[in-house]
Design an enzyme around this catalytic site. Structure first.
Site, mmCIF file in Angstrom:
data_model
loop_
_atom_site.group_PDB
_atom_site.id
_atom_site.type_symbol
_atom_site.label_atom_id
_atom_site.label_comp_id
_atom_site.label_asym_id
_atom_site.label_seq_id
_atom_site.Cartn_x
_atom_site.Cartn_y
_atom_site.Cartn_z
ATOM 1 N N LYS A 135 0.841 -1.212 0.000
ATOM 2 C CA LYS A 135 0.000 0.000 0.000
ATOM 3 C C LYS A 135 0.863 1.243 0.000
ATOM 4 O O LYS A 135 0.469 2.259 -0.566
ATOM 5 C CB LYS A 135 -0.947 0.022 1.210
ATOM 6 C CG LYS A 135 -1.943 -1.101 1.217
ATOM 7 C CD LYS A 135 -3.325 -0.664 0.798
ATOM 8 C CE LYS A 135 -4.207 -1.870 0.615
ATOM 9 N NZ LYS A 135 -5.354 -1.743 -0.181
ATOM 10 N N LYS A 217 -3.531 -9.817 -7.066
ATOM 11 C CA LYS A 217 -4.816 -10.076 -6.404
ATOM 12 C C LYS A 217 -5.942 -9.193 -6.960
ATOM 13 O O LYS A 217 -5.734 -8.012 -7.207
ATOM 14 C CB LYS A 217 -4.616 -9.791 -4.900
ATOM 15 C CG LYS A 217 -5.763 -10.139 -4.002
ATOM 16 C CD LYS A 217 -5.451 -9.745 -2.560
ATOM 17 C CE LYS A 217 -5.915 -8.329 -2.278
ATOM 18 N NZ LYS A 217 -6.868 -8.129 -1.215
ATOM 19 N N LYS A 220 -10.534 -4.345 -4.712
ATOM 20 C CA LYS A 220 -11.567 -3.352 -4.996
ATOM 21 C C LYS A 220 -10.987 -1.976 -5.270
ATOM 22 O O LYS A 220 -11.640 -1.148 -5.888
ATOM 23 C CB LYS A 220 -12.618 -3.314 -3.895
ATOM 24 C CG LYS A 220 -12.138 -2.972 -2.513
ATOM 25 C CD LYS A 220 -13.345 -2.764 -1.619
ATOM 26 C CE LYS A 220 -13.386 -3.680 -0.419
ATOM 27 N NZ LYS A 220 -12.318 -3.410 0.560
HETATM 28 P P1 ATP Z 1 -8.487 -2.809 -0.955
HETATM 29 O O1 ATP Z 1 -8.232 -2.885 -2.412
HETATM 30 O O2 ATP Z 1 -9.232 -1.566 -0.525
HETATM 31 O O3 ATP Z 1 -7.257 -3.055 -0.119
HETATM 32 P P2 ATP Z 1 -9.529 -5.503 -1.047
HETATM 33 O O4 ATP Z 1 -10.305 -5.658 -2.300
HETATM 34 O O5 ATP Z 1 -8.173 -6.100 -1.016
HETATM 35 O O6 ATP Z 1 -9.491 -3.978 -0.590
HETATM 36 P P3 ATP Z 1 -10.335 -6.106 1.592
HETATM 37 O O7 ATP Z 1 -11.317 -5.209 2.227
HETATM 38 O O8 ATP Z 1 -8.904 -5.817 1.925
HETATM 39 O O9 ATP Z 1 -10.466 -6.137 0.023
HETATM 40 O O10 ATP Z 1 -10.616 -7.633 1.928
HETATM 41 C C1 ATP Z 1 -11.787 -8.135 2.436
HETATM 42 C C2 ATP Z 1 -11.650 -9.606 2.719
HETATM 43 O O11 ATP Z 1 -11.671 -10.310 1.494
HETATM 44 C C3 ATP Z 1 -10.349 -10.006 3.395
HETATM 45 O O12 ATP Z 1 -10.603 -11.104 4.229
HETATM 46 C C4 ATP Z 1 -9.462 -10.411 2.273
HETATM 47 O O13 ATP Z 1 -8.492 -11.343 2.654
HETATM 48 C C5 ATP Z 1 -10.473 -11.031 1.314
HETATM 49 N N1 ATP Z 1 -10.065 -10.823 -0.070
HETATM 50 C C6 ATP Z 1 -9.911 -9.624 -0.695
HETATM 51 N N2 ATP Z 1 -9.518 -9.800 -1.960
HETATM 52 C C7 ATP Z 1 -9.438 -11.137 -2.141
HETATM 53 C C8 ATP Z 1 -9.086 -11.950 -3.254
HETATM 54 N N3 ATP Z 1 -8.740 -11.424 -4.404
HETATM 55 N N4 ATP Z 1 -9.121 -13.291 -3.110
HETATM 56 C C9 ATP Z 1 -9.496 -13.852 -1.922
HETATM 57 N N5 ATP Z 1 -9.830 -13.141 -0.844
HETATM 58 C C10 ATP Z 1 -9.798 -11.796 -0.929
#
Ligand code: ATP
Ligand code: LTN
Length: 353
Positions: A135, A217, A220
């Site tokens: 980040k 990954k 969002k």
């Molecule tokens: P940001 O982009 O704002 O960091 P994010 O999309 O990575 O957000 P989070 O809010 O960080 O999403 O994650 C929410 C939950 O979903 C966490 O438990 C995280 O481990 C899981 N998660 C997020 N993205 C994935 C993914 N691509 N595959 C599996 N699990 C995920």
């Protein structure tokens, strides 16, 4: 699950904030930052398991808004995505009568415990966190202290409910391990104050990759590059995203993350979306072209998300209901959180009010 009066609550005229889980089921806590629209990644990696676990555990599921502001958020958008996220949690199958659904900032004890735990967390430990490194690279103009101490707040979220299990995607494993280290250090000084939590990471679906760059990954905050599918996306947008998904120049549908990251990601998505195993999915598409396969994965995801989208839309039209859910959720959560916070304050030597 059995709700009961918290110890020392007045027996008459009690209200919802005096209610706590009274049975001896194990406890779950998890959360998602309302930093954007929920993705297929957070659904398959986390929420889907939350729903499956919610019958056997006492569960606390929150909108981690305090965490979201470690990256700049537009205030109006943050308010909207937080409300949308509550609707989507419920639409995914989390029953607010059985699960405590709440907004993190409504329970101030999280931030209060985080301060105390900051004093039991080492600079070196936080420097090793890969999410911080990622980040801070992506937000080079805003490497704020909150981004650095974020895992301490996450530890407070978990430890304040004495959680046994934390269902998350693979990327959060390191933070749950740090939570255990912090809890161990604190318990080592003051006795058994915190339960040591375990991460719960699904075997398949723990790391859904971007459809445009299957080596990173699905996230969002990277919604704009077309690699992401969101829970509220329309069927035609989902189909388009899968049609455009990056694959490779071979023709074989085979699970091999190193050599074929795009196809392996699609196989993984298909398997979790349909409840089949990866070998079953490989067999089903043996000898077929990538075009047919991508179409089938898209259709499986459309069908998986259709009821979620429709129900979330219905719930979003009923703001009074959503407000009731998060108000009652915060009251129940605060009752449990304050018990742990009081104990911690006592242990460290603060004079009790
Ligand atoms: P940001 O982009 O704002 O960091 P994010 O999309 O990575 O957000 P989070 O809010 O960080 O999403 O994650 C929410 C939950 O979903 C966490 O438990 C995280 O481990 C899981 N998660 C997020 N993205 C994935 C993914 N691509 N595959 C599996 N699990 C995920
Ligand atoms: N750090 C997590 C979100 C999060 C969380 C939590 C997950 C905040 N607090 C407590 C599990 C338990 C993330 O970035 N996905």
């Amino acid at each position: 699950m059995v709700w009961g009066l918290r110890p020392h609550a007045p027996a008459s005229n009690h209200n919802i904030k005096d209610l706590i889980f009274m049975d001896d089921r194990k406890i779950i806590l998890s959360g998602i930052k309302p930093s954007g629209a929920l993705t297929l990644g957070s659904y398959l990696g986390a929420i889907k398991n939350w729903v499956e676990l919610s019958d056997t555990y006492n569960c606390y599921y929150m909108m981690a808004d305090l965490h979201a502001i470690t990256v700049r958020q537009d205030p109006a958008t943050l308010r909207r995505t937080t409300l949308e996220q509550i609707a989507q949690y419920i639409a995914c199958g989390l029953d607010p009568e059985k699960n405590v659904i709440f907004i993190q900032s409504h329970v101030p004890a999280h931030a209060e415990l985080a301060w105390v735990l900051n004093c039991y967390t080492m600079f070196g430990e936080l420097s090793r966190m890969t999410q911080f490194k990622d980040k801070s690279q992506k937000n080079a103009d805003n490497i704020n202290a909150g981004l650095f101490t974020y895992p301490v707040l996450m530890a407070a979220d978990i430890l304040i409910y004495q959680a046994d299990l934390v269902p998350v995607g693979d990327d959060q494993k390191q933070h749950v391990e740090l939570t255990r280290d912090i809890a161990n250090r604190f318990n080592g000084v003051y006795g058994d104050v915190f339960k040591l939590p375990e991460p719960f990471i699904p075997k398949v679906g723990a790391r859904i990759m971007s459809l445009q760059d299957p080596t990173s990954k699905m996230s969002k905050s990277e919604i704009d590059n077309g690699g992401c599918v969101c829970l509220m996306d329309k069927p035609e947008d989902i189909m388009r995203a899968f049609k455009r998904a990056v694959t490779d120049s071979e023709t074989e549908i085979r699970y091999d993350v190193k050599a074929k990251p795009g196809i392996s990601n699609l196989l993984q998505i298909y398997a979790v979306a349909t409840g089949k195993s990866i070998p079953q999915a490989e067999q089903e598409f043996a000898g077929q072209g990538y075009g047919t396969f991508k179409q089938a994965v898209g259709e499986a995801v459309v069908e998986l998300l259709r009821p979620v989208r429709e129900e979330a839309q219905r719930l979003l039209a009923d703001k009074a209901y959503l407000e009731k859910v998060y108000t009652e959720g915060a009251q129940k959560a605060a009752a449990a959180a304050n018990r742990t916070l009081r104990k911690v304050y006592k242990k460290v030597g603060f004079i009790q009010k």
